[in-house]
Design an enzyme around this catalytic site. Structure first.
Site, short mmCIF file in Angstrom:
data_model
loop_
_atom_site.label_atom_id
_atom_site.label_comp_id
_atom_site.label_asym_id
_atom_site.label_seq_id
_atom_site.Cartn_x
_atom_site.Cartn_y
_atom_site.Cartn_z
N ARG A 50 0.82 -1.09 0.03
CA ARG A 50 -0.18 -0.02 -0.01
C ARG A 50 0.99 1.13 0.03
O ARG A 50 0.19 2.37 0.01
CB ARG A 50 -0.89 0.00 1.37
CG ARG A 50 -0.41 -0.25 2.41
CD ARG A 50 -1.19 -0.04 3.56
NE ARG A 50 -0.51 -0.42 5.12
CZ ARG A 50 -0.82 -0.40 5.99
NH1 ARG A 50 -2.08 -0.30 6.27
NH2 ARG A 50 -0.10 -0.42 7.01
N LYS A 141 6.27 -17.32 7.98
CA LYS A 141 5.63 -17.51 9.51
C LYS A 141 5.65 -15.95 10.05
O LYS A 141 6.16 -15.08 9.85
CB LYS A 141 6.95 -18.04 10.27
CG LYS A 141 8.25 -17.55 10.37
CD LYS A 141 8.99 -17.95 11.58
CE LYS A 141 9.24 -16.47 12.53
NZ LYS A 141 10.81 -16.20 12.84
N HIS A 171 12.45 -20.45 6.89
CA HIS A 171 13.77 -20.47 6.17
C HIS A 171 14.87 -21.64 6.80
O HIS A 171 15.90 -21.87 6.14
CB HIS A 171 14.24 -19.12 5.92
CG HIS A 171 14.96 -18.60 7.05
ND1 HIS A 171 14.25 -18.04 8.31
CD2 HIS A 171 16.33 -18.61 7.53
CE1 HIS A 171 15.11 -17.48 9.44
NE2 HIS A 171 16.37 -17.82 8.92
N GLU A 209 21.89 -15.87 19.80
CA GLU A 209 22.13 -15.02 19.08
C GLU A 209 22.79 -13.55 19.85
O GLU A 209 22.30 -13.31 20.85
CB GLU A 209 21.12 -14.28 18.09
CG GLU A 209 20.40 -15.25 17.28
CD GLU A 209 19.31 -14.84 16.37
OE1 GLU A 209 19.43 -14.48 15.30
OE2 GLU A 209 18.09 -14.60 17.03
N ASP A 228 8.88 -16.71 17.95
CA ASP A 228 9.88 -16.25 16.97
C ASP A 228 10.61 -17.53 16.67
O ASP A 228 10.97 -17.80 15.32
CB ASP A 228 10.52 -15.08 17.38
CG ASP A 228 11.49 -14.42 16.31
OD1 ASP A 228 11.08 -14.52 15.14
OD2 ASP A 228 12.59 -14.24 16.65
N HIS A 233 10.96 -22.42 13.89
CA HIS A 233 12.38 -22.98 13.38
C HIS A 233 12.96 -24.23 14.33
O HIS A 233 13.16 -25.30 13.75
CB HIS A 233 13.23 -22.06 13.63
CG HIS A 233 13.09 -20.54 12.80
ND1 HIS A 233 12.46 -20.81 11.31
CD2 HIS A 233 13.03 -19.61 12.94
CE1 HIS A 233 12.14 -19.48 10.87
NE2 HIS A 233 12.69 -18.72 12.13
N LYS A 332 18.30 -13.61 22.39
CA LYS A 332 18.83 -12.59 21.71
C LYS A 332 19.83 -11.80 22.62
O LYS A 332 19.66 -11.85 23.99
CB LYS A 332 17.66 -11.57 21.23
CG LYS A 332 16.91 -12.31 20.07
CD LYS A 332 16.47 -11.19 19.09
CE LYS A 332 15.78 -11.75 18.01
NZ LYS A 332 16.53 -12.41 16.86
O1 LIG Z 1 13.44 -16.00 11.41
C1 LIG Z 1 13.99 -15.56 12.42
O2 LIG Z 1 15.38 -16.00 12.18
C2 LIG Z 1 16.62 -15.25 12.45
C3 LIG Z 1 17.70 -16.23 12.74
O3 LIG Z 1 17.92 -16.82 11.42
P1 LIG Z 1 19.13 -16.31 10.73
O4 LIG Z 1 19.11 -17.26 9.67
O5 LIG Z 1 19.02 -15.18 10.20
O6 LIG Z 1 20.34 -16.63 11.62
C4 LIG Z 1 16.05 -14.63 13.80
O7 LIG Z 1 17.22 -13.72 14.29
C5 LIG Z 1 14.96 -13.83 13.59
O8 LIG Z 1 14.56 -13.11 15.02
C6 LIG Z 1 13.67 -14.73 13.37
O9 LIG Z 1 12.53 -13.91 13.19
#
Ligand SMILES: O=C1O[C@H](COP(=O)(O)O)[C@@H](O)[C@H](O)[C@H]1O
Length: 459
Positions: A50, A141, A171, A209, A228, A233, A332
């Site tokens: 949009r 997602k 992913h 992370e 998340d 994942h 995180k």
């Molecule tokens: O989908 C997500 O994945 C990332 C971590 O995956 P990466 O391939 O970027 O290492 C994560 O940091 C993020 O919060 C989350 O939404």
């Protein structure tokens, strides 16, 4: 309007939510990385959102997203020449019909780079829109917002296209080191016989992370680490780790086995209070980077109890895995990034008396980023032959050939569901985590704090 453009290539990738961060940061670079490896693929990209983006600005964005992956110059130039951007209201049925109609009759992949609530509304409208014979829906997602919404969403989607044309994106399934689990498990005689509760005592699936919020409050503050990372994942990783063997590298085989494992998965001991932990970072330093208190980050609502670290222990209640805790954790703003799967093997039943030193269990460690597989064994490495110590043998895995989004897109463009999440599995993932989500919402598990840059345990 789109009909006036140059001859459309084979498949149109229609990105809904093209103005957002996901498109620019992950989706288009992923496509570029795919086309760098497979330049013969012909794709036309149409962005829709949009927000107002001029044709020139859109082309510049696409070009910029393509820069890092460095596909052949002719590939980038073909993509930018044929791409188009449409400013539209995706929640207006007539506008949606015009958008889809403008993409022509050729194969169409509609990629929803939108928040789940908006995705669901657009899909509801799509029921009334004529779609090309080959239409695939790719859904980012999170898939729904809880178990019931995932069930409802599946029902709705099945009114739009068949399950075989629905691609729920995760992913991580496109991460080479994650998919490597399948080859590693089923191509090694050494591993197959010991892949069970009889030999494995505990499994950790960790994705810690050092990145903090990185300006993603709009999405993350409403999600938190559990939804998340763990609900999505890390459960997919668990499914690949724990599933039964497959007869062929075939999408249906893989989906069946993953779904079976997820159906058997539940919170350890049935008690989220004892089997889960949640925490949130406070101000700290990571390397030289100063990280503010999570609640001071831009866009965060301090009244929400969003966790930035989640840990849940699960059990796969079947004859292979009963009694083995699977610890899933992601946080995180941690001091040391650690992205790995660790299988802790049981001690030998008896270490011959006379040896000095450990009978510590062996470890199989799969580093997801950067990729490596290590086996930690007890041996006499030096000194007196009766002295035992643990030594680690490591194989470094090659850098991935393309980005995870590239791998996932390749499968979608080919109509293969190898790297997607099937509808029943998507529902199971919510079912597994529902007791934890409820316990946290009811305040039965305290929200702890840890300093950014710490190990996630230190207040
Ligand atoms: O989908 C997500 O994945 C990332 C971590 O995956 P990466 O391939 O970027 O290492 C994560 O940091 C993020 O919060 C989350 O939404």
């Amino acid at each position: 309007m789109l009909r006036d453009m140059a001859t459309p290539p084979t498949t149109t990738l229609l990105i809904l939510g093209a103005g957002g961060d996901l498109t620019h940061r992950l989706l288009l670079p992923g496509l570029a990385s795919l086309l760098a490896v497979e330049p013969e693929r012909v794709v036309r990209v149409v962005g829709a959102d949009r927000v107002d983006i001029s044709a020139a600005d859109w082309k510049a964005r696409v070009k910029d997203s393509f820069a890092a992956a460095k596909p052949a110059a002719r590939v980038t130039s073909a993509i930018t020449r044929h791409t188009a951007y449409v400013r539209t209201d995706l929640l207006d049925e007539a506008a949606l019909r015009a958008l889809v109609g403008g993409c022509g009759d050729g194969p169409l992949v509609i990629f929803f780079a939108l928040p789940p609530q908006v995705t669901m509304k657009v899909c509801a409208l799509l029921q009334h829109v004529a779609l090309p014979d080959t239409t695939r829906l790719a859904l980012e997602k999170p898939f729904g917002t809880d178990h019931q919404s995932a069930v409802d969403f599946n029902t709705l989607l099945h009114k739009v296209v068949a399950e075989e044309d629905i691609f729920r994106i995760d992913h991580f399934l496109g991460v080479a080191t994650v998919f490597n689990l399948v080859g590693l498990r089923f191509a090694n005689r050494l591993l197959a016989p010991v892949w069970s509760a009889e030999h494995i005592e505990r499994v950790e699936i960790v994705y810690d992370e050092d990145l903090a919020l990185e300006g993603r409050a709009g999405y993350y503050d409403g999600a938190g680490a559990l939804k998340d990372m763990l609900q999505s994942h890390l459960l997919q990783v668990l499914a690949l780790f724990a599933m039964e063997s497959i007869a062929a590298l075939d999408a249906r085989e893989l989906q069946d086995q993953k779904a079976q494992v997820l159906r058997a998965t539940r919170v350890w001991g049935g008690s989220p209070k004892r089997s889960s932990r949640r925490a949130r970072y406070t101000a700290g330093t990571i390397g030289r980077r100063k990280v503010p208190d999570y609640v001071q980050e831009e866009g965060v609502d301090p009244k929400r109890c969003t966790e930035t670290l989640a840990e849940v222990t699960l059990e796969v209640a079947n004859s292979r895995w009963a009694g083995v805790p699977f610890v899933l954790r992601s946080g995180k703003a941690l001091g040391t990034p650690r992205k790995q799967i660790v299988a802790h093997f049981r001690d030998v039943p008896h270490l011959p008396t006379g040896f000095v030193g450990g009978s510590d269990g062996d470890l199989l460690t799969i580093d997801l980023k950067p990729g490596a597989v290590s086996l930690t064994l007890t041996m006499n490495a030096e000194g007196d032959p009766i002295d035992l110590e643990q030594k680690t043998l490591t194989a470094t895995l090659a850098a991935p050939r393309m980005q995870p989004y590239g791998e996932v897109l390749a499968q979608i463009l080919d109509g293969s569901q190898l790297l997607t999440v099937r509808g029943d599995a998507a529902e199971e993932c919510w079912r597994v985590m529902a007791p934890v989500i409820k316990a946290w919402a009811d305040g039965r598990v305290p929200l702890e704090e840890y300093a950014a840059g710490s190990d996630g345990l230190t207040p």
